[in-house]
Each structure stands twice: as C-alpha cells, then as structure tokens.
Design a protein around this motif. Structure first.
Motif, short mmCIF file in Angstrom:
data_model
loop_
_atom_site.label_atom_id
_atom_site.label_comp_id
_atom_site.label_asym_id
_atom_site.label_seq_id
_atom_site.Cartn_x
_atom_site.Cartn_y
_atom_site.Cartn_z
N GLN A 60 -9.78 9.79 6.21
CA GLN A 60 -9.13 10.28 5.00
C GLN A 60 -9.87 9.81 3.75
O GLN A 60 -10.04 10.56 2.80
N ALA A 61 -10.32 8.55 3.80
CA ALA A 61 -11.05 8.01 2.65
C ALA A 61 -12.35 8.77 2.42
O ALA A 61 -12.72 9.08 1.28
N LYS B 48 -8.15 3.67 7.14
CA LYS B 48 -8.07 5.13 7.33
C LYS B 48 -9.37 5.75 6.81
O LYS B 48 -9.42 6.37 5.75
N TYR B 49 -10.43 5.56 7.60
CA TYR B 49 -11.76 5.89 7.11
C TYR B 49 -11.98 7.40 6.97
O TYR B 49 -12.67 7.84 6.04
N GLN C 139 -6.72 0.33 4.29
CA GLN C 139 -5.81 0.51 5.43
C GLN C 139 -6.54 0.99 6.68
O GLN C 139 -5.91 1.40 7.65
N LEU D 37 -7.45 6.53 -4.40
CA LEU D 37 -6.80 6.80 -3.12
C LEU D 37 -7.76 6.52 -1.96
O LEU D 37 -7.35 5.97 -0.92
N ALA D 38 -9.03 6.88 -2.13
CA ALA D 38 -10.01 6.62 -1.07
C ALA D 38 -10.16 5.12 -0.83
O ALA D 38 -10.22 4.66 0.32
N GLU E 42 0.28 4.12 -2.72
CA GLU E 42 -0.12 5.47 -2.34
C GLU E 42 0.78 6.52 -2.98
O GLU E 42 0.31 7.55 -3.48
N TYR F 262 -7.08 3.96 1.08
CA TYR F 262 -7.14 4.31 2.51
C TYR F 262 -8.16 3.44 3.24
O TYR F 262 -7.97 3.10 4.41
N GLN F 263 -9.23 3.11 2.57
CA GLN F 263 -10.23 2.25 3.22
C GLN F 263 -9.65 0.87 3.50
O GLN F 263 -9.92 0.28 4.55
N LYS G 60 -0.55 9.36 -5.66
CA LYS G 60 -0.37 10.78 -5.39
C LYS G 60 0.37 11.47 -6.53
O LYS G 60 0.05 12.61 -6.90
N TYR H 168 0.81 -1.21 0.00
CA TYR H 168 0.00 0.00 0.00
C TYR H 168 0.85 1.27 0.00
O TYR H 168 0.43 2.30 -0.54
#
Length: 1300
Positions: A1019-1020, A1016-1017, A1014, A1007-1008, A979, A1011-1012, A983, A975
């Motif tokens: 940020q997603a 990282k809700y 990982q 990207l969302a 990422e 992050y999901q 970016k 990941y």
C-alpha cells in the motif's frame, strides 16, 4: 427390503456418497413377487392334515423349492450390488490415500521451510544484536583511536618542530664551516640515486589526487571505469550526456533538461534574482504630478504587497534637474531594474530620451515595460516625443510594452499606473496567478509550505546562495586558475575512498572565485553530477549558522528526489542525520555528488558541527572545502590540500591592465614598474589586494592618478588598503552631510545581523535622496567594499567588514549605539497583526547582542515574530533565543499559551480568527518538533475548531490542521487514529484542489510513511508512486524555484532568433523553442515550433537528414503525451528508419528511438512488434557497455518481460537468470534491482508450477525490499531515465489499439 429392480432402474448411474466414479446397474431378467404377498400366502396355510394325499405334499415341496430359488437369486443380486459398492469405495480409498500422502509431503516441506525461516529470523536477530554490540564497541574504539591519534599527531608535530630546529642549527653550522673554507659533501653531486629521499610534508601540495601509488596521472581507462562504476542502468542512453538537452525530448527527462537549461541559458540580469522589486520611473515636468501622487499614495501599497510576499520594493527616479550628474548610476539602475515606467505628455528632455533608449529600445526584453501617455485635445506631441515613441514601437516587436493611454486627472492616471504595476509585479515578476495573493495575509508562505511538505524552508537563504554564486561566476578576472581547476578535476576522478579536499589560501586569495568558476565548468561538462554548494558569509550571519547550513544541504539533496518530507527540525538531529541521508540518497543517485562549502572555517564551532567530514564518505560523494590558511583547524591540515599561490607578476599586470581598459586609462611605464615592484610580497600580491589597488588607482576621485598611486603604494596589506579606500570614498563626496550618512550607513550594516536594505536606509535617513544613495553604493561596490545580496547591502569581503569596524567603530566598541538605532527602527515596525521577515530576522538577534533578555523575551512573545521565524525554518535560531533567555521547553510552552489566550480575547473579525488559527497551528507544530506531543495536541485541536467554525469544514486549511494532528498521533504510535485523519485531509484536499495538487501529494506521502511503519509495504508503494507522479507533474507546470522563469525567459530570447531566413541554425532554434514550451506544458505552442523545425529541416537539409529524425522524435514524444498514439507511432518509425541509415548501430540516439518506440508498441498491445526492438536494444547495449554492465541487465529484463507476456516462459527464464547474475556482480546482492528481478523470477516460477522455488525467490526479494533504505520519496525514477526503462511482469494491461 425391496427387490433389486426396486433399487435402480435400468441404465441409471449409481454414484457414491464421496462423489467418486459410478457404475451402471445390471439388468436381471427375473420377475419376483413381492415379499409381503409371499408371507401372507404362507400364513393362510393351516396345519397339515394326517391322511392327506401324496400329491398335495409334493406340490408344497415344489412351492418351497421355487421360493428358495427366488430368494437365492435375490441374494445374488444383492451381493453383486454390494460388491460393486465395495470395489468403488476401495478405489476411492486408494485415491484419498494418495492425496493424503501428497498433502503430508507438502506439509512437511512447508514445516521445513517454516523452521528454516524461524532459524534464519533467530540468527538475524542474534546477528542484529551482535552488530549493535560491535557498533557500540566500534564507537568506543573509534573514540579511543581518535584520542590516541591526537596524542600521536601532537607528538609528531613536536618532533617535526624539533627536527626543524635541529635542521636550522645544522644549516647555521654548515654556513660557518663554508665561511672557514672547509669543503662539505653535497649528495646532489653523487651519481647514485640510492641516498635520495623525497619528503612531502602534511598540508603541502602533493600527488595525493591522482590516486596512483606512485603519483602517476590517472589513465583514461581508470577514469572511464570509475565513471561507469557510479552509473546505474538508467544512464545507458541519456541524451543529455551525448547531445545536450534539446536533442531527444522526453517528459521523463524533465529534471535533466531543466538542470541543463540552467547551464546553457546565459546568466540572467540581477533583477530576476534580486529580492528587490526595483521600479524605475522616467518622467518629465509635465507628468510630475502623476509621479508625485503615485509615490506618495500608491507606492506604499506596492511596498506592503511585496514585503508581505518576502520581497523589498523600491522606487528609483532621477529628477530632471540633476539627472545629468548621474549618468553611470542611471545606466546601472536601468540594468538592475525589475520594471520600467515611462510617463510622457508632449515634450521630452535629453535625459528622458537617454533613459528610454536604454530601457525601451536597446533591451526591450530585459524587463517588463509600462508606457503612460497623457493625451488631450489641448496639446499635441512634439517632434522628439513622436520620434521617441516611434523608436519604442519599432523595438517592441513582440508587443510586450503595456500602454496606459489616459486623458483624465493626474489622480486617475496615478491609479491606472498602480493597477498596471500591481498586475505586472504579481504575474510577471513574482510568478503568481491572478487572485493567488491576498494583500491582507501572507499567502505565499502557505504555498511554499505546501510545496515543501512538512519541512519549513526559507527561500531567502536559498536566494542568497544563488546570488553569491552568480556574482562570483560573473567576475571577468582571469587569475590563472586553470592549473588549480585541473588539480580539482584530478581529485574528482581519483578512486574512493577520498577524504575532503582542502582549498587553502590567505584572505582575498580568490578561493570563492576559483570554486565558483570550477562549479560552472563542471556543470557544463558533467550534467549527471549533483552539486551542493554553500558560501559562508561573515561570522554571526545567517549563512554561517551550522544547523541552517546542514539543513539547507539536506533539503537540496532531498529536493532532487522529489520530496523533502521526513526531515527532523531538532538541531541536534539535523546534524546527526545528514550523513545518513547522504548515504541513502547517494546510493540512489546515478552519478557523483559533490559538496562544496566555501569559507568553512567561518562557521561557528566548525570542528564540532562538521564531524561528518572525518567519517568515510560514500563512494560517489566528494567534498571540497575552502579555508583561510591562518584559521584552518589543526585536524583538517592533514587532508589533501590545494594551496593558492600568490599572483605572478604577469597575472598582476593583466589584472591592472584590465581595470585600466575598463576606465579608459593608461598607466605610464614608470607607474607600471612601481606597481610591479610593489606587488611582490606575500601580502601585496593576492587577488583581492591587486584588484582593489587597480580599482583605487583608476577610480575617478578628488585625487589625481599620481597621488592615488602614491597613497596606495604606502599600504602594505589589504586591511590598510581598505581603510584608505574608505577615506578616498568619503573625500569624493560633495558635502559633510553625505559623508556622515555614508559613515552611519556602513556602521549600521556592520552592526546588523545580515545587512540593511536600500529602502531601510532611506527610512533611517529621511534627508537622503535615492540618486545620492545610488552613487554611494556604486562607488562602494566598485571598490569591493559592499554589494547587494538578496536585496540587502552587505560587505563583499570579511576584510572590508573588519576595516569598517576599525575605521568607524573603534574596533567594535561603538557597535552598541548603532544596534540600538536599528532596534528602535524595527521596534517601530513591530505590530501584532503584521511582522515582516526582516523584523523577525534582525530584532531578536540585535537584542541578544545587546544582552537585553527582558526585551528579547517580549519580542519572542510577539506571536508573529516567532511564527515568522518558525515558518521560514529558523527553528534552531528560535530555540537558541529561548535558551539564552533561560526558559526550558515547558515554561516556554506556557508562555506561548498565555500570550495566545490574551491575543484571542481581541479577535472578533473573520480575518483575525484566521490569523489566530494559524498561530495555534504554528505553536502546535513547534511543540511537536520540540518533542512535546502531549502539549502540542491542545493548540492543534483549537486551530481545527476555529477553522471549522470560522471557515468551513471542507476548507483546505482544515486539511492542514487534520494533517498536523495526525502527525502527533503518529508520534504516539496511534496509527489507526492517524490514518483516519490523514484520509480526511486527503479527501478535503482532493475536493478543494483536484487529484493532482501538491497538497494531495503531501497527504499521500504521509499515508505512505504511516503504512510503512505498519509494514504495509504494498500500500505504501502505491501511494508513493502516485505522490511522485503528482510532484513531477506540478514541477513540469511550475518549475523548481526559478527553473520555470528561466524557461520562459529563454523562450522569449529564442523567439527573436527565428525571424530570419530558413537555415539549419534557425531550424535548430525552432526545435529548442519547441522543447522549452513542451517542458512548460504548453503543448500547442510546442507542436507549432517543432513542426516548423521539421518542415524547415526537410527543406534545407533533406528528408533523410539525422536532424529531421530529431524533430520527428520530439514530435512523437509530444503526440504520445497527448495520447495520439497512432501519429506518434508513425513518427517514431520514420525517425527510426532515418537513424538506422544515418547513424552507427550503437549510436545512443538510435537506442533512444528504439526504446520509446518499443514502449509505445507495448502500450498499444503490439508485443510481437516490440520484441525485435528490445532485442536490438539489447544488442546495442552489449556493444556499448559490455556484457556485464547493469544497463545490459536492464535490457535483458525488458526483453524477458515481453516474452512472459507472450507466454514464452522458456525463453524468458534464461534472460532473467542472466540479468540477475549481472545485477548481483555489478550492483551487489542487496540492490533494489536484484530484488525486482527476483520478484519477476518468482512470478515466472509460480506460473510454471514450481511453488517452492517461487516462495523462496519471493522471500529473498522481500528481504531486499525491507532492508532497502527507507525514503519517503519512494523509488523515484532517475533524472535521466524513462519510467518505462524497466517494468514488472505484473505490469498494467496494454491499451487497446487506437481507432483508425
């Protein structure tokens, strides 16, 4: 140690080392000498001398006493200071003990919470494993039950057959007894009802639809309750439901407005939807030189341009010498044309005048028009020519005719016509901006790919379905469908669970026509309902491919939620994941979803690929399928069935009379009786047979009316009637050459995969002229044999295809020769640098049918064929070809690598290197979708290297390569690397296109999703919301597919209606025009029309009429869009005053204005003014929907948020709790709305200082969020809701007041 006075100064504060409270030093009024001096004086004294005087001894004692007193006082001072210090330390110690106890209590509470969470996690994991075990057991049990049910069904069917045989035997015996004169007891003669039993056989028409146990009709209350069950909170005040799409416009209602416009707009001409750019050329003998030069020199470039963009191009012209013989064909071609070109010099003929009247005068807005006028000093315009130009000029009120005035050579004139036509085709017909299209590269596919994210999608398949639906809807035949439509409506209103509805009938009974008419009616009356339809064509065609069907339905479903990313390309996964997507997205859709599949039994291995039909459907999903009663699978016959009955004599008579009136013929009474007597059997009274019979009887052929009728009445079924129609059409042609061409053309259509285009027919038969081809197709289309769909000549019905096979191909045994002819034609077109979508569609399929594996493999190794198939989403088809050849995934990859390396040796120019990079990227994506990420990396990296070298490191194509490489790293679960690449791609896309482009939205979605994965809700969620906003904005500017073209076309139609006098209807049209331009993002034009509408309504209706409030409301929305908040606020307030006086307190329009004015107040920071509006909105919703409706809970949350922002927490808390209870009771405890309310409650508890309760509420909110179905499109707002209908406590800060 010094004295006390040396420790502190008078009035100075003493502070302890712990920062505790200090005390003030006491001031002691005693002066003491330094200790060092005292010691020195004592040392100076020597030993006492014997014999000293008593006086000296007494003075020494006094001195010791004074010293002692001094030391005692010093000690007392020291003791007091230390006691003070001890007391302060004791106080500090007591305070620390108290703090320690509090912290220990909090620690114990946190430990308990942690233990509780740990236990819940362990129990959740245990429950998960138990659920997985139960699911596996359920799957096993379900398969077992399926097998048992199959055995049971077969047993019962056998018993039914036995009972039927026994019944027939008993009836025969009964007849024998009656013949002998023996009386038999009849239960119908009895007065008792006890012995009566009603039996309903499976598969017959029954009362299953109504949903009632006793078969009663559904009550209005139950239907309303069902409708409210499917509605979410956003649907409380959808003006689309109440007053149509032009009542109260809001940018957030874009989807609903476009969907409604597609319904209220009249069905557009076929030219707009057709895949063929038809250029109708009208010329005279004087301009024949320009016409010939244009056709020979310039039209091939236009054809190459259109084919590169996925369209056909066709020049249509009728020579003057025989134009009079093709009057009907010319009129039809003008109606179907995409652009008309008139070439004039000085004189005109009658046929030219007729064509100009039809194209330029009667319907000037039907299509783009180009007028080429050859001028010069040596000639002048004749009277008829001048009159014709005057009529054209008078009809061109909007000055839309493109005039090319030329006085030079014919070659220059032809070049000017080409330049004008190229501009028209690019900008007006295909909707491209100047410079968007590179004729050397198919840029349109890249654009489509960007709009579709990572999902590859073929717009030809979509266009084919749209045209099939449009053609069925345009049929004017009335076949008594109302009773069937009512039954279909009952099925939709029935309570869940509802199995699929089976619409059955014989071939040609009108199933497709019924479903199309029903969809059209439902879309007008139920704009909330999402319709997903698919019309299956003949077997082995693309439209009957099961994987492509399911993929298309899934993509249409995902498009409705602003994104189609995250869809697998693997065929088995597409079929497996469709029920899951349907379940997830149906939960988010605030309304019904209806899936209609016509002729589902024509799908290859329908039962195996459509297993999802037998599973329970979501509560708001209905499925309607149509089947041929003869080929319906046995497992489906148990579903509730709507069987189409044969036509009644009255319906037969109406169909025949309609055809006769269309041809201006009238049958005699004797002929009508013959037809009525003939159309009484099951095979002669279906819709297709009667329609074909009427058209054959009334067609203008070499046979007389009486002979045609006599020959038709000899045919006892549709197949024989079709064969007679083929013979009749052949006999109507003037020469053997034309008959042979028509026979060959029909055989080629029959042998092809999806049909043959008109331009391909003209290429295959060079001696064939377009007027003759047009006349052939007109005759065949009138007799229901062929039709034009997506630019291809196809058979209208399966029986027509079968009739051609029997009549011309000896039942299909001669098909191989015609397939070889098509293979030869497409092989000639094949070249490595240019492959059209037609070559990729037809050539591999034809080679597979010929079982020529060697040539098939060679065609697949032509990299551009495979690239074309893959980029248009035909992944399963490409994979099936390789499997047929006998190659596995690894060997197939090696073959492609070798072919690419060989092609790379010949690449030298920049264009060839760009194509090479595209090929490497396509191969990498193909291998990634095959599940071979390790082999996909090499071609993707090579594509990246070529683009960075040949183009530029910041070129948008480099971003595409980075995006695809990141996708491979995601598959590998690397990941961090993914990422970084995402970016980089995002940065390049933003620099190249700006921050609000579809490519940026694609990178944000990826990207969302990353992050999901990982967890990282937060940020997603932010990235998803930004992506949705971008997609919504681009959709407003471009429109979905044909939506923007329809808006523009509808606006042009309405402009003509606004030229009359002031009236309420004219003002309504102006308002509609303003809304249309608003949706097209043309705010200046929208403001002009909306202002005119308001002024006209104030003059005609008065300033206090509700229609004036509508115009004010729409103008306020426009000013809000332009950030002119002060003007918008004033107009909203005026609209609100009018609606309060004119409308009932619970009217939806009043609530609409209240909501948007309150949102504007909130945005401007006027919270105190927003509170009464939100309170009134809550009151309206409670009256309209009752206190337990989700819409009421939404209003409660909105009001609570305002109270929170005003720091009125005590007022907000009961509102939140009430909303939470309503949401839980109506939507369930795990609904996203419940999670949002819990989160707001957690924030409120935190601000109130109740940390433990806040942690518990927040934990539950996060559990709901994590359990929510994962959609890449995120929480997309509803089609009918404003984005401000609900908001969080932690919302954005209000905007400052606009300067006055």
């Amino acid at each position: 140690m010094g004295t006390a006075s040396s420790l502190v100064s008078p009035g100075e504060v003493i502070e302890d080392a712990y920062g505790g409270e200090g005390g003030e030093a006491c001031e002691i009024p005693v002066e003491v000498k330094p200790k060092a001096r005292l010691l020195r004086s004592s040392f100076r004294r020597g030993p006492r001398v014997i014999g000293a005087s008593f006086k000296s001894t007494g003075s020494v004692d006094l001195e010791y006493a004074a010293e002692y007193e001094r030391l005692r006082k010093e000690y007392e001072i020291f003791r007091v200071s230390k006691n003070n210090e001890i007391s302060s330390m004791q106080k500090k110690e007591a305070k620390l003990d108290e703090e320690n106890k509090r912290l220990r209590a909090e620690l114990q509470a946190l430990q308990k919470t942690y233990q509780k969470i740990l236990r819940e996690k362990e129990s959740a994991l245990e429950a998960k494993y138990q659920a997985m075990e139960r699911a596996a057991t359920f799957e096993h049990d379900r398969d077992k039950v399926k097998r048992q049910f199959k055995i049971f069904r077969e047993t019962k069917e056998k018993e039914i057959q036995d009972l039927l045989r026994a019944k027939r035997d008993l009836e025969a015996k009964l007849q024998q007894l009656q013949a002998q004169g023996i009386q038999v007891y009849d239960p119908d003669d009895s007065d008792s009802d006890d012995n009566r039993t009603t039996v309903t056989a499976a598969g017959t028409q029954c009362e299953y639809w109504t949903g009632g146990v006793l078969g009663s009709e559904p009550s209005m209350g139950s239907m309303m309750q069902l409708q409210q069950t499917f509605r979410g909170p956003e649907f409380a005040h959808s003006l689309i439901d109440v007053e149509g799409p032009f009542a109260n416009v809001s940018r957030d209602d874009w989807d609903a407005a476009v969907a409604s416009l597609l319904q209220v707009s009249p069905h557009v001409s076929q030219a707009l939807w057709s895949n063929t750019v038809r250029c109708y050329l009208i010329s005279t003998q004087e301009t024949k030189a320009e016409l010939d030069i244009f056709i020979k020199k310039h039209s091939p470039m236009l054809r190459r341009l259109c084919e590169g963009l996925g369209h056909f191009y066709l020049n249509v012209s009728f020579p003057e010498e025989n134009a009079g013989s093709y009057t009907l064909e010319r009129k039809q071609e003008i109606e179907r044309s995409s652009v008309c070109v008139l070439l004039l010099k000085s004189a005109v003929t009658s046929s030219v005048v007729e064509d100009c009247e039809e194209a330029f005068v009667k319907n000037p807005d039907g299509h783009p028009l180009v007028l080429y006028l050859r001028t010069g000093e040596d000639h002048a315009l004749t009277g008829p020519t001048r009159q014709l130009l005057e009529r054209v000029n008078a009809a061109d009120k909007a000055a839309k005719v493109k005039v090319v005035d030329h006085s030079g050579s014919p070659e220059e004139g032809a070049a000017l016509i080409y330049a004008q036509l190229e501009k028209v085709i690019k900008q007006e017909l295909l909707g491209l901006e100047a410079g968007d299209v590179d004729s050397k590269d198919s840029g349109i596919e890249e654009g489509r790919e960007e709009d579709s994210g990572d999902v590859l999608w073929d717009l030809h398949d979509e266009q084919e379905q749209i045209e099939a639906y449009q053609q069925a809807c345009s049929t004017t035949s009335q076949l008594g469908f109302q009773k069937y439509i009512d039954r279909l409506n009952d099925m939709i209103a029935a309570p869940p669970p509802t199995p699929p509805l089976l619409v059955s009938g014989g071939p040609g009974s009108g199933k497709s026509l019924l479903l199309s008419k029903w969809i059209e009616l439902q879309q007008k009356h139920s704009p909330n309902t999402l319709f997903l339809y698919h019309f299956v064509g003949r077997p082995l065609s693309t439209s009957s491919e099961p994987v492509l069907i399911i993929k298309r339905l899934t993509v249409k479903l995902l498009q409705h939620f602003w994104s189609i990313s995250g869809l697998s390309m693997e065929p088995s996964k597409i079929l497996e994941e469709f029920p899951r997507w349907l379940e997830r997205l149906s939960a988010r859709h605030q309304g019904n979803i209806i899936i209609i599949i016509d002729s589902i039994d024509q799908i290859q291995q329908a039962e195996r690929h459509m297993k999802w039909l037998i599973d329970p459907l979501p509560v708001n999903v209905r499925v309607v399928v149509s089947v041929n009663v003869e080929t319906c699978p046995q497992a489906w016959r148990l579903w509730p069935t709507l069987h189409l009955d044969p036509l009644s004599p009255r319906e037969v008579r109406s169909v025949v009379n309609a055809e006769c009136q269309g041809m201006e013929l009238k049958l005699t009474k004797d002929q009508e009786k013959k037809l009525e007597r003939h159309c009484r059997s099951a095979s002669t009274c279906n819709a297709l047979y009667v329609t074909l019979l009427a058209r054959m009887t009334t067609s203008k052929s070499c046979w007389s009316l009486e002979r045609s009728l006599e020959q038709c009445l000899l045919c006892q079924d549709t197949m024989s009637l079709y064969r007679l129609a083929l013979k009749m059409t052949l006999n109507s042609l003037s020469s053997d050459r034309e008959r042979n061409i028509m026979r060959e053309m029909l055989c080629l259509v029959c042998a092809s995969h999806n049909g043959v285009s008109e331009s391909e027919v003209l290429d295959l038969f060079p001696e064939l002229e377009l007027p003759v081809l047009s006349a052939m197709l007109y005759s065949l289309n009138r007799l229901c044999i062929v039709t034009l769909g997506c630019g291809l000549v196809r058979f209208q019905h399966l029986q027509a295809w079968e009739a051609v096979r029997l009549e011309f191909l000896s039942g299909g045994s001669s098909s191989a020769a015609y397939r070889e002819k098509l293979i030869h034609y497409f092989s000639q077109q094949l070249s490595q640098d240019r492959v059209t979508w037609r070559v990729a569609d037809e050539l591999p399929w034809l080679l597979q049918q010929q079982e020529d594996r060697t040539k098939l493999q060679l065609s697949l190794l032509n990299l551009f064929v495979s690239q074309n198939l893959y980029k248009r989403g035909h992944f399963s088809e490409l994979l099936a070809y390789w499997q047929y050849v006998g190659k596995d995934k690894s060997s197939m990859a090696n073959e492609y690598f070798d072919s690419l390396k060989h092609y790379e040796k010949s690449c030298e120019s920049e264009d060839s290197m760009t194509r090479l990079a595209n090929l490497y990227e396509t191969l990498g994506r193909f291998l990634k979708d095959l599940g071979l990420p390790s082999q996909a990396v090499a071609p993707l990296q090579r594509s990246l290297e070529i683009r960075e070298t040949a183009l530029d490191p910041d070129h948008p194509s480099v971003a595409r390569s980075l995006h695809q490489l990141a996708g491979v790293y995601v598959q590998w679960r690397k990941y961090g690397n993914a990422e970084q690449l995402y970016k980089q791609a995002l940065e390049i896309s933003e620099n190249a296109y700006g921050a609000e482009h579809a490519s940026v939205a694609r990178e944000l979605e990826s990207l969302a999703l990353l992050y999901q994965k990982q967890n990282k809700y937060e940020q997603a969620e932010k990235l998803r919301k930004r992506s949705v906003r971008i997609r919504q904005k681009t959709a407003r500017q471009k429109g979905h597919m044909y939506g923007f073209t329809l808006l523009r076309r509808r606006a042009l139609q309405l402009e003509e209606l606004t030229l009359g006098k002031d009236s309420a209807d004219c003002a309504k049209t102006l308002n509609e025009l303003g809304v249309l331009y608003y949706l097209q993002n043309n705010l200046e034009a929208a403001k002009v029309f909306l202002t005119r509408s308001l002024e006209m309504r104030q003059r005609v209706l008065g300033p206090d009429h509700p229609d004036c409030a509508q115009s004010l409301n729409n103008l306020a929305a426009l000013h809000t869009e332009r950030r002119e908040y002060e003007t918008a606020e004033d107009m909203y307030e005026r609209a609100l005053d009018i609606r309060k006086k004119a409308l009932s307190p619970d009217h939806p329009s009043l609530a609409y204005t209240l909501k948007h004015l309150a949102m504007l107040y909130k945005r401007r920071g006027k919270l105190e003014k927003a509170v009464p509006l939100y309170e009134l909105s809550l009151e309206i919703r409670e009256k309209s929907f009752g206190p337990k409706h989700p819409s009421v809970a939404t209003a409660l949350v909105n009001l609570a948020v305002i109270y929170c922002q005003l720091k009125k927490h005590s007022d907000a808390l009961p509102l939140y709790e009430q909303a939470l209870k309503v949401y839980e009771d109506s939507l369930g405890r795990s609904h996203p709305r419940v999670g949002e309310t819990l989160k707001n409650l957690a924030v409120l508890s935190y601000e109130e200082g109740d940390f433990e309760k806040a942690a518990e509420l927040y934990k539950r909110a996060m559990e709901i969020k994590e359990a929510e179905p994962s959609l890449v499109c995120g929480n997309a707002p509803s089609r009918h809701s404003s984005s401000g209908d609900t908001f969080s406590v932690r919302g954005p800060a209000p905007l400052p007041h606009a300067p006055r």
